[in-house]
Design a protein around this motif. Structure first.
Motif, PDB file in Angstrom:
ATOM      1  N   LEU B  78       0.830  -1.166   0.059  1.00 32.55           N
ATOM      2  CA  LEU B  78      -0.180  -0.025  -0.079  1.00 32.55           C
ATOM      3  C   LEU B  78       0.646   1.253  -0.084  1.00 32.55           C
ATOM      4  O   LEU B  78       0.314   2.334  -0.458  1.00 32.55           O
ATOM      5  CB  LEU B  78      -0.890  -0.037   1.312  1.00 32.55           C
ATOM      6  CG  LEU B  78      -1.906  -0.875   1.118  1.00 32.55           C
ATOM      7  CD1 LEU B  78      -2.788  -1.035   2.573  1.00 32.55           C
ATOM      8  CD2 LEU B  78      -3.017  -0.904   0.128  1.00 32.55           C
ATOM      9  N   SER B  79       2.199   1.259   0.503  1.00 30.03           N
ATOM     10  CA  SER B  79       3.009   2.238   0.633  1.00 30.03           C
ATOM     11  C   SER B  79       3.748   2.495  -0.770  1.00 30.03           C
ATOM     12  O   SER B  79       4.739   3.421  -0.720  1.00 30.03           O
ATOM     13  CB  SER B  79       3.839   2.225   1.779  1.00 30.03           C
ATOM     14  OG  SER B  79       3.397   1.821   2.822  1.00 30.03           O
ATOM     15  N   GLY B  80       3.566   1.668  -1.557  1.00 25.16           N
ATOM     16  CA  GLY B  80       4.260   1.428  -2.674  1.00 25.16           C
ATOM     17  C   GLY B  80       5.709   1.168  -2.729  1.00 25.16           C
ATOM     18  O   GLY B  80       6.625   1.466  -3.556  1.00 25.16           O
ATOM     19  N   CYS B  88      -3.596  -4.247  -8.648  1.00 26.85           N
ATOM     20  CA  CYS B  88      -3.020  -2.712  -8.426  1.00 26.85           C
ATOM     21  C   CYS B  88      -3.676  -2.296  -7.084  1.00 26.85           C
ATOM     22  O   CYS B  88      -4.782  -2.529  -6.611  1.00 26.85           O
ATOM     23  CB  CYS B  88      -3.160  -2.076  -9.567  1.00 26.85           C
ATOM     24  SG  CYS B  88      -4.868  -1.632 -10.115  1.00 26.85           S
ATOM     25  N   VAL B  89      -2.930  -1.107  -6.818  1.00 29.27           N
ATOM     26  CA  VAL B  89      -3.085  -0.287  -5.682  1.00 29.27           C
ATOM     27  C   VAL B  89      -3.433   1.031  -6.075  1.00 29.27           C
ATOM     28  O   VAL B  89      -2.685   1.632  -6.948  1.00 29.27           O
ATOM     29  CB  VAL B  89      -2.146  -0.404  -4.581  1.00 29.27           C
ATOM     30  CG1 VAL B  89      -2.321   0.845  -3.443  1.00 29.27           C
ATOM     31  CG2 VAL B  89      -2.031  -1.834  -3.940  1.00 29.27           C
ATOM     32  N   ASN B  90      -4.549   1.723  -5.695  1.00 29.88           N
ATOM     33  CA  ASN B  90      -4.665   3.217  -6.143  1.00 29.88           C
ATOM     34  C   ASN B  90      -4.432   3.950  -4.958  1.00 29.88           C
ATOM     35  O   ASN B  90      -5.247   3.824  -3.862  1.00 29.88           O
ATOM     36  CB  ASN B  90      -6.033   3.442  -6.902  1.00 29.88           C
ATOM     37  CG  ASN B  90      -6.262   2.462  -8.034  1.00 29.88           C
ATOM     38  OD1 ASN B  90      -5.470   2.699  -8.849  1.00 29.88           O
ATOM     39  ND2 ASN B  90      -6.839   1.423  -7.828  1.00 29.88           N
ATOM     40  N   ILE B  91      -3.751   5.064  -4.737  1.00 31.32           N
ATOM     41  CA  ILE B  91      -3.660   5.929  -3.854  1.00 31.32           C
ATOM     42  C   ILE B  91      -3.902   7.332  -4.408  1.00 31.32           C
ATOM     43  O   ILE B  91      -3.397   7.715  -5.199  1.00 31.32           O
ATOM     44  CB  ILE B  91      -2.336   5.976  -3.235  1.00 31.32           C
ATOM     45  CG1 ILE B  91      -1.830   4.440  -2.806  1.00 31.32           C
ATOM     46  CG2 ILE B  91      -1.837   6.735  -2.223  1.00 31.32           C
ATOM     47  CD1 ILE B  91      -2.221   4.071  -1.458  1.00 31.32           C
ATOM     48  N   ARG B  92      -4.737   8.218  -3.413  1.00 24.72           N
ATOM     49  CA  ARG B  92      -5.035   9.483  -3.710  1.00 24.72           C
ATOM     50  C   ARG B  92      -4.567  10.346  -2.372  1.00 24.72           C
ATOM     51  O   ARG B  92      -5.249   9.982  -1.624  1.00 24.72           O
ATOM     52  CB  ARG B  92      -6.279   9.745  -4.296  1.00 24.72           C
ATOM     53  CG  ARG B  92      -6.378  11.427  -5.006  1.00 24.72           C
ATOM     54  CD  ARG B  92      -7.386  11.459  -5.980  1.00 24.72           C
ATOM     55  NE  ARG B  92      -8.807  11.218  -5.413  1.00 24.72           N
ATOM     56  CZ  ARG B  92      -9.888  10.483  -5.751  1.00 24.72           C
ATOM     57  NH1 ARG B  92      -9.204   9.442  -6.632  1.00 24.72           N
ATOM     58  NH2 ARG B  92     -10.733  10.285  -4.925  1.00 24.72           N
ATOM     59  N   GLY B  93      -3.648  11.218  -2.524  1.00 19.39           N
ATOM     60  CA  GLY B  93      -3.357  11.773  -1.196  1.00 19.39           C
ATOM     61  C   GLY B  93      -2.107  11.471  -0.796  1.00 19.39           C
ATOM     62  O   GLY B  93      -1.270  10.735  -1.175  1.00 19.39           O
ATOM     63  N   ARG B  94      -1.491  12.693  -0.075  1.00 17.88           N
ATOM     64  CA  ARG B  94       0.121  12.413   0.572  1.00 17.88           C
ATOM     65  C   ARG B  94       0.110  11.209   1.601  1.00 17.88           C
ATOM     66  O   ARG B  94      -0.773  11.346   2.606  1.00 17.88           O
ATOM     67  CB  ARG B  94       0.475  13.550   1.031  1.00 17.88           C
ATOM     68  CG  ARG B  94       1.302  14.742   0.472  1.00 17.88           C
ATOM     69  CD  ARG B  94       1.585  15.935   0.880  1.00 17.88           C
ATOM     70  NE  ARG B  94       0.433  16.616   1.171  1.00 17.88           N
ATOM     71  CZ  ARG B  94      -0.190  16.880   2.474  1.00 17.88           C
ATOM     72  NH1 ARG B  94       0.621  16.325   3.445  1.00 17.88           N
ATOM     73  NH2 ARG B  94      -1.113  17.452   2.661  1.00 17.88           N
ATOM     74  N   SER B  95       0.718  10.386   1.343  1.00 16.13           N
ATOM     75  CA  SER B  95       0.648   9.189   2.274  1.00 16.13           C
ATOM     76  C   SER B  95       2.080   8.992   2.935  1.00 16.13           C
ATOM     77  O   SER B  95       3.131   9.418   2.385  1.00 16.13           O
ATOM     78  CB  SER B  95       0.425   8.134   1.571  1.00 16.13           C
ATOM     79  OG  SER B  95       1.607   7.082   1.082  1.00 16.13           O
ATOM     80  N   GLU B 172      -2.296  12.888   4.546  1.00 14.97           N
ATOM     81  CA  GLU B 172      -3.493  12.371   4.232  1.00 14.97           C
ATOM     82  C   GLU B 172      -4.029  10.949   4.404  1.00 14.97           C
ATOM     83  O   GLU B 172      -5.037  10.820   4.683  1.00 14.97           O
ATOM     84  CB  GLU B 172      -3.895  13.092   2.800  1.00 14.97           C
ATOM     85  CG  GLU B 172      -3.801  14.671   2.908  1.00 14.97           C
ATOM     86  CD  GLU B 172      -3.836  14.951   1.292  1.00 14.97           C
ATOM     87  OE1 GLU B 172      -4.229  16.109   1.214  1.00 14.97           O
ATOM     88  OE2 GLU B 172      -3.410  14.511   0.479  1.00 14.97           O
TER      89      GLU B 172
END
Lengths: 284, 252
Positions: B78-80, B88-95, B172
């Motif tokens: 999840l953290s890439g 696949c994993v999709n992330i929107r926002g500063r992680s 975020e």
């Protein structure tokens, strides 16, 4: 740990992580570029590691100069019989050659641990992998520049005077840095995957020190020694920097060798990165 | 709006013949997480299988599961950090992730220096780091220890500093591994308050832990992982009780 300097951006693009996102040539090149842009990170880390190496010693960073001077003077004292050069000329020859060899070979040996040494980071942060490469290069470039400056002082003491042709050594430095990137990328990847590589490299570098014209002068040799040295890429890399500094002309042949290694090395390293990079966090 | 989703994520940890199971072959019965060659060499371990879920702004997701069930691996995906083999994993926002307690800690450098380095690594400018320094120092309660090398810190002190840095730059999406439970009660209360504040600002929290108290206080939804796959999803309290009932029955 993704970098988004602007905290107020409301709608950010969606990031996608999948089997494709870390594979392929485009993403390998992007990694190198993204890492290069984050200079503040790798410069800070490189500087921190340089300081750490000397932190608890009284003389600190002066050790870079001291150990270099000791080596150059001792070698010149013992081995000046190897060459027919005037003693001052031989000191200059050894001083410059040794520093350049140290930097180039340092990128190979550092390259073998550039990723495995950063394993905590690679396994817990999504920073571009090239950051560790640039950090490693910056960390070894700093002592190299100090050594070259020291060499010039030693040479001046022996009667060497700067000449305009010496400026031709500056593009050679740029070529060194350009090569350092692919060298560390290449060795970093294969040494992370196959642990034997680091041992093999360690064994070969000791041999290379003697088969590269550092303690002996290429032009004075004939036969097998000269033949081995002329296919040794280090001979040519050394020449494009050392010859202008010493006021000699760089043979065109050496530039051909250097250019082919630079292009060939980059092509191979990018190709390897495109297929191996995705697996890196599982290897280190 | 912060958003995290996983679609059919699968991952195999390759082992490159580092391990061999005695007297084993691919046809004999074996732990089905192991992928074996014909001669019994272990080629890889299935770490994640077909994981799908979605988390939106304000969601506080707990990861429950035994040791080796894939919690940390899922957080890494999840953290890439590790790309999945499939899906696949999709992330929107500063992680921001806190998976390794020692991440980015230059143990020989001071706490203050580490705040700078970690801030730079998170993509913050030096000005921004200086603006947050006071807040980090206060939250971590390390006082003058911030001028001492990290190697003189206890595990709890390192954790406080790391948590303070990770949460200082308004993430975020916050991804936390279970080591947060290493803190003492006072710090846990403080961390809980900070996480609640952060989730209140429409963030997404993903927290893996074995502590019911920590999970129930910080999360609303939960995913129960077993052998790398999702066993069940649901309300955090109910799911943890079901998980707890089963694991304590096994150990009896």
């Amino acid at each position: 740990m993704d970098a988004h300097p602007n905290a107020t951006v409301a709608s950010e693009p969606t990031k996608v992580y999948s089997a494709q996102t870390k594979g392929g040539i485009a993403s390998a090149v992007e990694d190198l570029w993204e890492g290069l842009k984050r200079g503040s990170i790798w410069r800070a880390f490189a500087w921190d590691e340089i300081q750490h190496r000397y932190r608890r010693s009284t003389l600190g960073l002066a050790w870079i100069v001291i150990s270099y001077v000791i080596f150059v003077l001792a070698i010149t004292l013992f081995f000046s019989g190897f060459s027919s050069m005037q003693s001052g000329g031989f000191v200059a020859y050894v001083a410059v050659g040794y520093a350049v060899f140290g930097f180039l070979i340092g990128n190979v040996t550092d390259g073998c641990v550039v990723f495995s040494g950063a394993s905590t980071w690679i396994k817990s942060s999504s920073l571009p992998y090239s950051i560790y490469i640039y950090k490693s290069i910056a960390r070894s470039f700093f002592p190299f520049i100090i050594q070259i400056a020291t060499a010039l002082v030693i040479m001046a003491f022996f009667g060497w005077r700067p000449h305009w042709s010496g400026l031709l050594a500056v593009p050679a430095l740029a070529v060194f840095l350009l090569n350092a990137i692919w060298i560390q990328l290449f060795f970093g990847l294969i040494a992370a995957r196959w642990r034997d590589v680091a041992h093999l490299v360690g064994a070969l570098t000791r041999v290379l020190f003697f088969t590269t014209p550092i303690l002996w002068v290429f032009e004075e040799r004939t036969g097998i020694v000269r033949q081995v040295a002329s296919i040794n890429p280090l001979t040519h890399f050394l020449r494009i920097f050392r010859a202008p500094v010493l006021g000699d002309v760089v043979p065109l042949e050496s530039w051909y060798h250097v250019a082919s290694w630079t292009v060939g090395g980059w092509v191979v390293a990018i190709f390897l990165a495109s297929i191996m990079r995705r697996r890196l966090p599982l290897w280190v | 709006m912060a958003y995290v989703s996983a679609e059919n994520v699968s991952l195999v940890f390759p082992l490159y013949s580092r391990a061999q199971v005695q007297g084993m072959s691919s046809d004999a019965p074996h732990d089905d997480r192991l992928i074996l060659a014909n001669d019994g060499r272990v080629l890889g371990v299935k770490a994640l299988e077909n994981i799908s879920f979605e988390a939106k702004s304000g969601d506080r997701l707990a990861l429950i599961g035994k040791n080796g069930s894939g919690k940390t691996t899922l957080l890494q995906v999840l953290s890439g950090i590790i790309p999945p083999d499939e899906g696949c994993v999709n992330i929107r926002g500063r992680s921001t992730n806190l998976i390794n307690i020692n991440l980015g800690m230059q143990v020989e450098a001071s706490g203050h220096r580490n705040i700078t380095l970690r801030g730079l690594a998170a993509g913050q400018s030096r000005d921004e780091i200086e603006r947050r320094r006071q807040d980090i120092a206060e939250f971590s309660e390390l006082g003058e220890f911030l001028d001492m090398p990290i190697e003189t810190y206890s595990a709890g002190m390192r954790m406080r500093l790391n948590f303070a840095i990770a949460t200082a730059f308004d993430p975020e999406i916050l991804i936390l591994d279970e080591w947060l439970s290493a803190g003492d009660a006072a710090f846990k209360a403080k961390a809980t308050a900070r996480m609640a504040e952060f989730v209140g600002k429409a963030g997404v929290l993903i927290l893996a832990s074995h502590s019911r108290k920590l999970l129930v206080e910080n999360c609303n939804k939960a995913i129960w992982l077993e052998e790398g796959a999702i066993r069940a999803t649901g309300d955090v309290g109910e799911l943890f009780d079901a998980y707890d009932a089963e694991t304590s029955r096994d150990s009896r």
